[in-house]
Design an enzyme around this catalytic site. Sequence first.
Site, PDB file in Angstrom:
ATOM      1  N   GLY A   1      -5.240  13.746  17.710  1.00  0.00           N
ATOM      2  CA  GLY A   1      -5.317  12.463  18.396  1.00  0.00           C
ATOM      3  C   GLY A   1      -6.693  12.098  18.900  1.00  0.00           C
ATOM      4  O   GLY A   1      -6.835  11.276  19.810  1.00  0.00           O
TER       5      GLY A   1
ATOM      6  N   ARG B   1       5.325   3.323   8.637  1.00  0.00           N
ATOM      7  CA  ARG B   1       6.388   4.158   8.045  1.00  0.00           C
ATOM      8  C   ARG B   1       5.820   5.549   7.761  1.00  0.00           C
ATOM      9  O   ARG B   1       5.873   6.041   6.636  1.00  0.00           O
ATOM     10  CB  ARG B   1       6.909   3.507   6.765  1.00  0.00           C
ATOM     11  CG  ARG B   1       7.499   2.107   6.970  1.00  0.00           C
ATOM     12  CD  ARG B   1       8.084   1.582   5.683  1.00  0.00           C
ATOM     13  NE  ARG B   1       8.732   0.304   5.888  1.00  0.00           N
ATOM     14  CZ  ARG B   1       8.276  -0.855   5.399  1.00  0.00           C
ATOM     15  NH1 ARG B   1       7.150  -0.889   4.694  1.00  0.00           N
ATOM     16  NH2 ARG B   1       8.946  -1.978   5.604  1.00  0.00           N
TER      17      ARG B   1
ATOM     18  N   ASP C   1       0.175   5.356   0.602  1.00  0.00           N
ATOM     19  CA  ASP C   1      -0.914   6.185   1.133  1.00  0.00           C
ATOM     20  C   ASP C   1      -0.653   7.680   1.103  1.00  0.00           C
ATOM     21  O   ASP C   1       0.398   8.142   1.555  1.00  0.00           O
ATOM     22  CB  ASP C   1      -1.157   5.868   2.622  1.00  0.00           C
ATOM     23  CG  ASP C   1      -1.700   4.482   2.869  1.00  0.00           C
ATOM     24  OD1 ASP C   1      -2.230   3.875   1.940  1.00  0.00           O
ATOM     25  OD2 ASP C   1      -1.589   4.015   4.023  1.00  0.00           O
TER      26      ASP C   1
ATOM     27  N   GLU D   1      -3.107  10.415   3.049  1.00  0.00           N
ATOM     28  CA  GLU D   1      -4.310  10.634   3.858  1.00  0.00           C
ATOM     29  C   GLU D   1      -4.302  12.080   4.340  1.00  0.00           C
ATOM     30  O   GLU D   1      -3.276  12.567   4.823  1.00  0.00           O
ATOM     31  CB  GLU D   1      -4.370   9.683   5.055  1.00  0.00           C
ATOM     32  CG  GLU D   1      -4.656   8.240   4.675  1.00  0.00           C
ATOM     33  CD  GLU D   1      -4.875   7.359   5.894  1.00  0.00           C
ATOM     34  OE1 GLU D   1      -5.845   6.593   5.905  1.00  0.00           O
ATOM     35  OE2 GLU D   1      -4.054   7.446   6.824  1.00  0.00           O
TER      36      GLU D   1
ATOM     37  N   ARG E   1       9.758   5.899  19.865  1.00  0.00           N
ATOM     38  CA  ARG E   1       9.047   4.780  19.251  1.00  0.00           C
ATOM     39  C   ARG E   1       9.992   3.622  18.952  1.00  0.00           C
ATOM     40  O   ARG E   1       9.581   2.458  18.943  1.00  0.00           O
ATOM     41  CB  ARG E   1       8.377   5.271  17.963  1.00  0.00           C
ATOM     42  CG  ARG E   1       7.488   4.266  17.273  1.00  0.00           C
ATOM     43  CD  ARG E   1       6.801   4.939  16.112  1.00  0.00           C
ATOM     44  NE  ARG E   1       6.052   4.018  15.295  1.00  0.00           N
ATOM     45  CZ  ARG E   1       5.475   4.366  14.144  1.00  0.00           C
ATOM     46  NH1 ARG E   1       5.562   5.604  13.704  1.00  0.00           N
ATOM     47  NH2 ARG E   1       4.810   3.475  13.444  1.00  0.00           N
TER      48      ARG E   1
ATOM     49  N   GLU F   1       0.853  -1.196   0.000  1.00  0.00           N
ATOM     50  CA  GLU F   1       0.000   0.000   0.000  1.00  0.00           C
ATOM     51  C   GLU F   1       0.884   1.239   0.000  1.00  0.00           C
ATOM     52  O   GLU F   1       1.942   1.270   0.627  1.00  0.00           O
ATOM     53  CB  GLU F   1      -0.910  -0.021   1.230  1.00  0.00           C
ATOM     54  CG  GLU F   1      -1.976   1.049   1.265  1.00  0.00           C
ATOM     55  CD  GLU F   1      -2.968   0.801   2.412  1.00  0.00           C
ATOM     56  OE1 GLU F   1      -3.394  -0.356   2.614  1.00  0.00           O
ATOM     57  OE2 GLU F   1      -3.284   1.772   3.115  1.00  0.00           O
TER      58      GLU F   1
ATOM     59  N   THR G   1       1.447  10.370   5.150  1.00  0.00           N
ATOM     60  CA  THR G   1       1.897   9.407   4.145  1.00  0.00           C
ATOM     61  C   THR G   1       2.384   8.138   4.832  1.00  0.00           C
ATOM     62  O   THR G   1       2.860   8.176   5.966  1.00  0.00           O
ATOM     63  CB  THR G   1       3.027   9.978   3.266  1.00  0.00           C
ATOM     64  OG1 THR G   1       4.195  10.195   4.074  1.00  0.00           O
ATOM     65  CG2 THR G   1       2.601  11.287   2.611  1.00  0.00           C
TER      66      THR G   1
END
Length: 268
Positions: A198, A128, A102, A104, A256, A100, A118
């Site tokens: 969020g 990613r 993206d 958005e 992260r 995919e 993205t």
Amino acid sequence: MASSLAFLALAVAALSSSAAAAASDFNKDFEITWGDGRAKIAENGQLLTLSLDRASGSGFQSRKEYLFGKIDMQLKLVPGNSAGTVTAYYLSSQGPSHDEIDFEFLGNLSGDPYTLHTNVFSQGKGNREQQFHLWFDPTMDFHTYSILWNPQRIIFSVDGTPIREFKNAESVGVAYPKKQPMRIYSSLWNADDWATRGGLVKTDWSQAPFTASYRSFNAADGDDWVNQELDSAGQERLKWVQSKYMIYNYCTDSKRFPQGFPPECTLN
């Protein structure tokens, strides 16, 4: 800075004229897949609109599948208070190990910038994300959002200006989308549990229906794009966008990835 802006203006003008010349027929190239009448094709196939209300959003997909190519689409995003809404425009294969690519667009309160999100999935693995604000108001007029996808790289562009490059990193053990044909999809839907700050800002249904518009689809033919890469001017414009407008990059999110960044970050 002035030279960068001048270069951008030239790119926008060139791309606007080429996109207009390559206008397609949405009736032939796409099919509306859901929305119970909320998606409409008008102007003899030259315009497609998606709408969202409290009951449902809407969406469409391409009739063809693509294995590599250059895809251009002009979008005009939901105006006004679009908080909670997401307009997704992406390439995707099917199945649990899907690939995919993206775009958005995450809506926001009036006066606040849209967030352009993205992502790239390969063999079912995503995570990613890179996010950007834009250097214009994407609700005031149509702008061209492009995906160049070839065996070496994926380049996301806005009005001809590259904003992200994802390189083939199979050399360091990272799967790359290169075997599964993908269709083009787009949808407008409610995601107020996460889309705006969020999930802190909810959709204001008194503003519904929310509408996004599409025109001037083009899919590149021939072999011009197969070995295409960014030249030095393109690399400079990419750096300019990322330094000025990038607001999140997974490859710099040490919280992260406390054990180290994903291996493709060394190339991308």
